[in-house]
Scaffold this active site. Structure first.
Site, PDB file in Angstrom:
ATOM      1  CD  GLU A 166      13.301  31.571 -28.555  1.00  0.00           C
ATOM      2  OE1 GLU A 166      15.284  32.776 -27.797  1.00  0.00           O
ATOM      3  OE2 GLU A 166      13.667  31.537 -29.250  1.00  0.00           O
TER       4      GLU A 166
ATOM      5  CE1 TYR B  58      28.710  26.215 -22.702  1.00  0.00           C
ATOM      6  CE2 TYR B  58      28.929  28.090 -23.825  1.00  0.00           C
ATOM      7  CZ  TYR B  58      29.661  27.072 -22.609  1.00  0.00           C
ATOM      8  OH  TYR B  58      30.884  26.322 -23.288  1.00  0.00           O
TER       9      TYR B  58
ATOM     10  CD  GLU C 199      14.609  32.360 -36.461  1.00  0.00           C
ATOM     11  OE1 GLU C 199      14.489  33.108 -37.495  1.00  0.00           O
ATOM     12  OE2 GLU C 199      14.204  32.035 -35.828  1.00  0.00           O
TER      13      GLU C 199
ATOM     14  CG  ASP D   1      39.756  11.126 -25.186  1.00  0.00           C
ATOM     15  OD1 ASP D   1      40.432  10.952 -25.308  1.00  0.00           O
ATOM     16  OD2 ASP D   1      38.770  11.027 -24.677  1.00  0.00           O
TER      17      ASP D   1
ATOM     18  CG  ASN E 155      23.798  20.843 -28.579  1.00  0.00           C
ATOM     19  OD1 ASN E 155      22.847  21.947 -29.256  1.00  0.00           O
ATOM     20  ND2 ASN E 155      24.204  20.641 -27.360  1.00  0.00           N
TER      21      ASN E 155
ATOM     22  CG  ASP F  85      11.086  39.971 -35.921  1.00  0.00           C
ATOM     23  OD1 ASP F  85      11.394  39.554 -36.491  1.00  0.00           O
ATOM     24  OD2 ASP F  85      10.779  40.250 -34.613  1.00  0.00           O
TER      25      ASP F  85
ATOM     26  CG  ASP G 238      17.921  33.302 -23.327  1.00  0.00           C
ATOM     27  OD1 ASP G 238      17.580  32.433 -23.020  1.00  0.00           O
ATOM     28  OD2 ASP G 238      17.081  34.628 -23.714  1.00  0.00           O
TER      29      ASP G 238
END
Ligand code: CA
Length: 684
Positions: A103, A348, A92, A260, A223, A543, A274
């Protein structure tokens, strides 16, 4: 030369669309009392507090807390890191269940704050912060931040609409503004390390990157999202945060993202604001409850660290390249200080540098989502002495941010009550001229679906529940009439679109939007006519995590405003959720029709599927080939060994949509927090 990777952190792709499980008879039984020592009443609002430590909902919290901490259930890694979910086959926002996010850590802290509230044992809260600091706040000599010039924090590289438009070229001709935080943070803390969480870890080192090319260290910093608003999770290339050219191509993964002439080994991290704000929020409650118990000294070191995190979190207020607010062209004015701050929680902030320590960079983000705001954290960081960051301008910044965030959600509130998308200081991620007729917020352009479009970021009801839960807590502690006004309307809308009864329940899931705010909002504005900004609830869900956040906001709002509809709806939602208890927590069955994207291959026609630039070839640590024409699954062949894989393979072969009963850490925590808050604030 400075190489900048554009970074896009946490998004919520996987709105769950669970099938409605069959509902039996509610079985919430108040039996033996919890062993609670010390004060049972909660802090802020004596008028509405019931002495409720013996509430059955508090007991349900403890039962769920114990399940989360039962090692047989698998919520934590051997290092004590909370996984994103027990289940490994999970795509997800993260692309694997045994990754984790900042989180999850923020929810872990909050869970332990509640545990301390009930038991007066603050060891687990401190331990959670220590694990977070050790594994997801980068520090130390590996990540040298040399050569930083706060007068030129980064090199500009435009964002693009489609992954296929990447790699993006660096553009040294676009003026970037000044970083006004560096000197005072340096003065306060005496280090180049940034005290903020990176957003994503490969906890089990499933990919095999390890740390900085060693291939083995776990958890490992990784990432995924790097390539604009159309890059869904299915179109990402998971890559190491520390790029040492050991994997991928001879230049590692950099040529997929950035164009580059010569590539340098480097590291880079991305913060999801957050989550850090939620960690501060958890620290506030821990401080409040420990103080009531006369035990504040037991957590004072941790609370000071939360204040420090809030000091650095101010980077999230800044435009990506520190341009002045109201930028509508790459030639717009570079910021000279606070004029580059939106005073909002943007998507971010990010930082990085070369492995040899020769150069480093810092960026903010130009994109601001309504659901990311946390006025509660801004309030705590600007009014609670123990949480006020030490740097000279931090308290003023957070005080300004508190007002600005409330203004922002007021400006974004639809005719019906839900909060619309957000605003950007960089249209298209490239400082484009906005379409005429779009309204602005302190110069920033209205953005119906900030940051991501696949799926649109404004359609998930979870952002409504998360965002307004923070507003409800802020209202609970402050009584702010502006916050109450937004909540009054939002709660009416949400309850109208919620059904409860007989133990069953349905809450909003997917939202669709039309129109826009009815005017510009500038300094001094108090309202706009939003009669032309509309939301529609497209479908509903059970949910568990979103239900928890929603029930909790109804609890805080209901307790403070003494609103019986909010209180009874919160109770009905919790009673409904408790009917879905299982051995590992609380879970409902979800269909995952989107799992047919596992094997999507990019095509120029629909621009979906994994895009790898022509001419790039590389190898994942496990030997999977990275090249044009490969799929999400092709570069993640480990999924074929997952115990749940056959369900997905059958589906892609024409079988039924696969179903899962997931146990996401954040969702279990969110419903647990709702149970204990309801029990302590309302009782029964
Ligand atoms: Ca896409």
């Amino acid at each position: 030369m400075m190489d900048i990777i554009k970074t896009l952190p946490l998004r919520k792709n996987g709105r769950s669309r669970p099938a409605i499980a069959s509902i039996g008879v509610a079985a919430l039984v108040a039996s033996s009392l919890m062993a609670v020592h010390g004060p049972a009443a909660s802090a802020a609002d004596g008028d509405n507090v019931v002495l409720a430590a013996d509430s059955p909902y508090v007991q349900e919290f403890t039962e769920l807390y114990d399940k989360i901490h039962d090692s047989a259930n698998g919520y934590f890694s051997p290092e004590g890191v909370p996984y994103h979910s027990i289940e490994t086959l999970m795509v997800e926002a993260p692309d694997h269940g045994h990754e984790t996010t900042s989180e999850a850590f923020s929810y872990y802290l909050w869970l332990e704050a509640q545990h301390g509230r009930l038991t007066e044992d603050w060891g687990p809260f401190n331990a959670a912060w220590d694990v977070m600091e050790q594994y997801i706040i980068p520090s130390g000599d590996t990540y040298k931040a040399g050569g930083y010039d706060p007068g030129s924090p980064a090199t500009y590289a435009p964002e693009f609409g489609e992954p296929s438009e990447y790699p993006t070229p660096l553009d040294f001709d676009v003026a970037v503004g000044q970083d006004p935080l560096y000197d005072e943070l340096q003065s306060t803390y005496g280090t180049d390390d940034i005290y903020g969480m990176h957003w994503l870890l490969d906890v089990d080192n499933v990919y095999g990157y390890g740390e900085c090319g060693d291939g083995t260290t776990q958890p490992a910093y990784i990432n995924t999202y790097q390539r604009g608003p159309q890059e869904s999770v299915w179109e990402t290339v998971a890559h190491p945060s520390c790029e040492t050219f050991d994997y991928g191509s001879e230049n590692g993964y950099l040529p997929i993202f950035i164009q580059d002439e010569q590539y340098a080994q480097q590291w880079r991290f991305t913060n999801a604001p957050d989550a850090d704000a939620r960690a501060v929020q958890a620290a506030y409650w821990a401080l409040t409850w420990a103080t009531e118990q006369g035990k504040a000294s037991e957590i004072s070191d941790t609370v000071a660290k939360a204040a420090k995190m809030g000091d650095y979190l101010r980077y999230a207020m800044y435009d990506k390249y520190f341009k002045q607010q109201g930028c509508t062209s790459p030639d717009c004015a570079a910021g000279t200080g606070k004029d580059a701050s939106a005073y909002l929680m943007s998507w971010y902030y990010a930082w990085g540098g070369s492995m040899d320590g020769a150069w480093s960079w810092r960026i903010g983000s130009s994109h601001n989502h309504g659901g990311y705001q946390n006025p509660f954290a801004a309030w705590a960081l600007s009014t609670v002495s123990e949480l006020t960051p030490q740097s000279s301008s931090a308290q003023d910044d957070w005080a300004t941010s508190l007002d600005r965030q409330i203004e922002f959600i007021t400006w974004l509130q639809s005719d019906e009550g839900a909060i619309a998308g957000g605003a950007t200081n960089s249209v298209g991620g490239a400082y484009e001229a906005p379409d005429s007729g779009l309204p602005s917020f302190y110069g920033m352009t209205y953005d119906e679906k900030p940051v991501y479009h696949d799926p649109p970021s404004n359609q998930w009801f979870g952002f409504q529940a998360w965002g307004m839960e923070r507003v409800a807590e802020y209202y609970y502690v402050s009584g702010d009439a502006k916050a109450k006004a937004v909540l009054d309307k939002w709660v009416d809308w949400a309850i109208e679109n919620t059904t409860v009864g007989g133990g069953d329940y349905q809450i909003p899931s997917t939202l669709s939007w039309s129109g826009q705010p009815g005017g510009d909002w500038a300094d001094g504005s108090t309202s706009v006519d939003n009669s032309g900004l509309h939301v529609t609830v497209e479908d509903h869900t059970t949910d568990i995590g979103v239900t928890g956040a929603y029930a909790r906001l109804l609890t805080y709002y209901g307790a403070k405003a003494n609103d019986s509809d909010a209180k009874t709806t919160a109770k009905a939602l919790l009673d409904g959720a408790l009917m879905h208890k299982d051995a590992q927590g609380i879970s409902v069955t979800e269909e995952r029709a989107d799992y047919n994207r596992f094997d999507d291959v990019w095509s120029s026609g629909d621009q979906q599927g994994l895009y790898i630039p022509d001419g790039y070839t590389g190898t994942m640590p496990n030997g999977d080939e990275i090249a044009a024409g490969k799929s999400f699954l092709d570069i993640r062949s480990f999924y074929k060994d997952d115990p749940d894989w056959s369900k997905v393979q059958d589906y892609m072969d024409g079988g039924p949509v696969p179903t899962f009963n997931y146990h996401r850490f954040w969702a279990q925590a969110d419903i647990a927090l709702a149970l204990v808050d309801y029990g302590m604030l309302i009782g029964s």
